[in-house]
Design a protein around this motif. Structure first.
Motif, PDB file in Angstrom:
ATOM      1  N   LEU A  47      34.471  26.519  12.417  1.00  0.00           N
ATOM      2  CA  LEU A  47      33.862  25.764  13.510  1.00  0.00           C
ATOM      3  C   LEU A  47      34.903  25.306  14.522  1.00  0.00           C
ATOM      4  O   LEU A  47      34.688  25.400  15.722  1.00  0.00           O
ATOM      5  N   ARG A  48      36.020  24.818  14.019  1.00  0.00           N
ATOM      6  CA  ARG A  48      37.063  24.334  14.927  1.00  0.00           C
ATOM      7  C   ARG A  48      37.669  25.460  15.732  1.00  0.00           C
ATOM      8  O   ARG A  48      38.031  25.274  16.891  1.00  0.00           O
ATOM      9  N   TYR A  65      34.526  26.453  18.234  1.00  0.00           N
ATOM     10  CA  TYR A  65      33.914  25.421  19.079  1.00  0.00           C
ATOM     11  C   TYR A  65      34.779  24.165  19.164  1.00  0.00           C
ATOM     12  O   TYR A  65      34.269  23.046  19.175  1.00  0.00           O
ATOM     13  N   ASP A  66      36.081  24.317  19.230  1.00  0.00           N
ATOM     14  CA  ASP A  66      36.993  23.183  19.164  1.00  0.00           C
ATOM     15  C   ASP A  66      36.668  22.070  20.158  1.00  0.00           C
ATOM     16  O   ASP A  66      36.602  20.907  19.783  1.00  0.00           O
ATOM     17  N   HIS A  93      33.933  21.223  21.545  1.00  0.00           N
ATOM     18  CA  HIS A  93      32.669  20.542  21.222  1.00  0.00           C
ATOM     19  C   HIS A  93      32.793  19.680  19.966  1.00  0.00           C
ATOM     20  O   HIS A  93      32.407  18.515  19.969  1.00  0.00           O
ATOM     21  N   VAL A  94      33.336  20.236  18.875  1.00  0.00           N
ATOM     22  CA  VAL A  94      33.359  19.494  17.617  1.00  0.00           C
ATOM     23  C   VAL A  94      34.388  18.375  17.599  1.00  0.00           C
ATOM     24  O   VAL A  94      34.261  17.449  16.802  1.00  0.00           O
ATOM     25  N   TYR A 107      33.192  14.867  17.232  1.00  0.00           N
ATOM     26  CA  TYR A 107      32.546  14.432  15.998  1.00  0.00           C
ATOM     27  C   TYR A 107      33.516  14.256  14.828  1.00  0.00           C
ATOM     28  O   TYR A 107      33.090  14.025  13.707  1.00  0.00           O
ATOM     29  N   PHE A 141      36.242  16.418   9.482  1.00  0.00           N
ATOM     30  CA  PHE A 141      34.794  16.281   9.367  1.00  0.00           C
ATOM     31  C   PHE A 141      34.520  15.390   8.156  1.00  0.00           C
ATOM     32  O   PHE A 141      34.255  15.849   7.052  1.00  0.00           O
TER      33      PHE A 141
END
Length: 49
Positions: free
Chosen positions: A2-3, A6-7, A9-10, A13, A19
């Motif tokens: 994910l990182r 979509y670094d 974006h995430v 969060y 996470f």
């Protein structure tokens, strides 16, 4: 993964770059029967009140 994908974006969060939250847990039981998972959870120590 994910990182990597979509670094930007995430990043919003993450907690200190991870996470993770002290109040949330997600896990996998590897296909164990629900009765086994339930017994495991019920036998865990409870936080002190």
């Amino acid at each position: 993964m994910l990182r990597k994908e979509y670094d930007a974006h995430v990043r919003r969060y993450l907690w200190a770059g991870h996470f993770w939250s002290g109040s949330y847990f997600a896990g996998s039981c590897g296909g164990a029967p629900l009765t086994v998972v339930q017994q495991y959870i019920e036998r865990q120590q409870r936080p002190a009140s």
